[in-house]
Design a protein around this motif. Structure first.
Motif, PDB file in Angstrom:
ATOM      1  N   ASN A   1       0.810  -1.222   0.000  1.00  0.00           N
ATOM      2  CA  ASN A   1       0.000   0.000   0.000  1.00  0.00           C
ATOM      3  C   ASN A   1       0.842   1.270   0.000  1.00  0.00           C
ATOM      4  OD1 ASN A   1      -2.693  -1.282   0.301  1.00  0.00           O
ATOM      5  ND2 ASN A   1      -1.840  -1.979   2.250  1.00  0.00           N
TER       6      ASN A   1
ATOM      7  N   HIS B   1      -4.593   5.821  -2.907  1.00  0.00           N
ATOM      8  CA  HIS B   1      -5.585   4.881  -3.425  1.00  0.00           C
ATOM      9  C   HIS B   1      -6.192   4.050  -2.295  1.00  0.00           C
ATOM     10  CE1 HIS B   1      -4.129   4.776  -7.902  1.00  0.00           C
ATOM     11  NE2 HIS B   1      -4.708   5.908  -7.558  1.00  0.00           N
ATOM     12  N   LEU B   2      -5.359   3.692  -1.320  1.00  0.00           N
ATOM     13  CA  LEU B   2      -5.861   2.960  -0.158  1.00  0.00           C
ATOM     14  C   LEU B   2      -6.895   3.797   0.600  1.00  0.00           C
ATOM     15  CD1 LEU B   2      -5.725   0.589   1.879  1.00  0.00           C
ATOM     16  CD2 LEU B   2      -3.844   1.797   3.000  1.00  0.00           C
TER      17      LEU B   2
ATOM     18  N   ARG C   1     -10.136   3.841  -1.364  1.00  0.00           N
ATOM     19  CA  ARG C   1     -10.875   2.581  -1.239  1.00  0.00           C
ATOM     20  C   ARG C   1     -11.567   2.488   0.109  1.00  0.00           C
ATOM     21  NH1 ARG C   1      -6.196   0.462  -3.673  1.00  0.00           N
ATOM     22  NH2 ARG C   1      -5.458  -0.369  -1.677  1.00  0.00           N
ATOM     23  N   SER C   2     -10.885   2.960   1.153  1.00  0.00           N
ATOM     24  CA  SER C   2     -11.456   2.916   2.491  1.00  0.00           C
ATOM     25  C   SER C   2     -12.710   3.777   2.579  1.00  0.00           C
ATOM     26  CB  SER C   2     -10.420   3.383   3.515  1.00  0.00           C
ATOM     27  OG  SER C   2     -10.945   3.314   4.824  1.00  0.00           O
TER      28      SER C   2
ATOM     29  N   ALA D   1     -14.501   4.939  -0.022  1.00  0.00           N
ATOM     30  CA  ALA D   1     -15.494   4.466  -0.979  1.00  0.00           C
ATOM     31  C   ALA D   1     -16.266   3.277  -0.428  1.00  0.00           C
ATOM     32  CB  ALA D   1     -14.819   4.091  -2.297  1.00  0.00           C
ATOM     33  N   GLY D   2     -15.574   2.392   0.299  1.00  0.00           N
ATOM     34  CA  GLY D   2     -16.247   1.241   0.885  1.00  0.00           C
ATOM     35  C   GLY D   2     -17.330   1.651   1.865  1.00  0.00           C
TER      36      GLY D   2
END
Length: 206
Positions: free
Chosen positions: A22, A125-126, A129-130, A132-133
């Motif tokens: 990551n 990006h991590l 994603r966190s 967005a989840g």
């Protein structure tokens, strides 16, 4: 909480959690933290100085109102990132995060490496994603389900680890329904053999 600094043990857990994947920055000073059941990883109003990467175990996230009542928010199993909001906002934690089992986390100090992390595409990006989840979960439940029954099934399929509701209190908050409504739906789904009761307050998709 027990801090693990032994290089071999730290390297074992970093590899198991694929943590370095990551980051673009090399040689970041990770340590590993072991939390026992009932210990807090974050405290409401407390400042979190480290990013915590959940490698093993399960945590419960909740808040406490001024009147002392508890507001369940969510629960996470590994892998998960804790501290994303604190890193971006630079403020205190707004919720408690409590270990439901023994928990192993990789820990990385935020401030000494903020500039490097801000420039790292993989890490950003991590974070995306966190976030967005979390938004996806809310949107799925709100926009895709017309009835409470549909909402419960979506929640169990897409939010609950292993398709299992592990606690009624957590489910009530995310499903935005009353306890009576949820229990009525779960009873109906059990009778239809869609869901099975596996313990007190615990239900699993069949």
């Amino acid at each position: 909480m027990r801090r693990i600094r032994d290089k071999k043990q730290v390297e074992y857990w970093l590899q198991k959690g694929h943590i370095r994947e990551n980051f673009d920055t090399e040689n970041l000073p990770f340590s590993v933290c072991r939390f026992e059941k009932g210990e807090y990883l974050t405290r409401q109003g407390g400042r979190l100085a480290e990013l915590l990467f959940l490698i093993e175990g399960e945590v419960q996230i909740y808040g406490i109102r001024e009147d002392g009542s508890v507001t369940p928010v969510n629960r996470h199993e590994a892998p998960a990132l804790l501290g994303d909001a604190e890193f971006v906002m630079g403020g205190a934690s707004s919720l408690f995060t409590e270990a439901r089992t023994t928990v192993i986390c990789a820990a990385l100090p935020m401030e000494p490496y903020r500039a490097e992390l801000d420039r790292g595409v993989k890490f950003l990006h991590l974070l995306l994603r966190s976030y967005a989840g979390k938004f996806h979960t809310m949107a799925t439940l709100e926009a895709s389900a017309k009835t409470i029954e549909e909402r419960v099934l979506l929640y169990m399929r897409h939010v609950c680890p292993n398709g299992e509701i592990g606690g009624i209190e957590t489910a009530l908050l995310q499903l935005r329904c009353s306890r009576r409504q949820l229990q009525r739906v779960l009873k109906k789904l059990c009778e239809e053999n869609t869901v099975e009761k596996v313990g007190k307050g615990k239900y699993r998709l069949k």
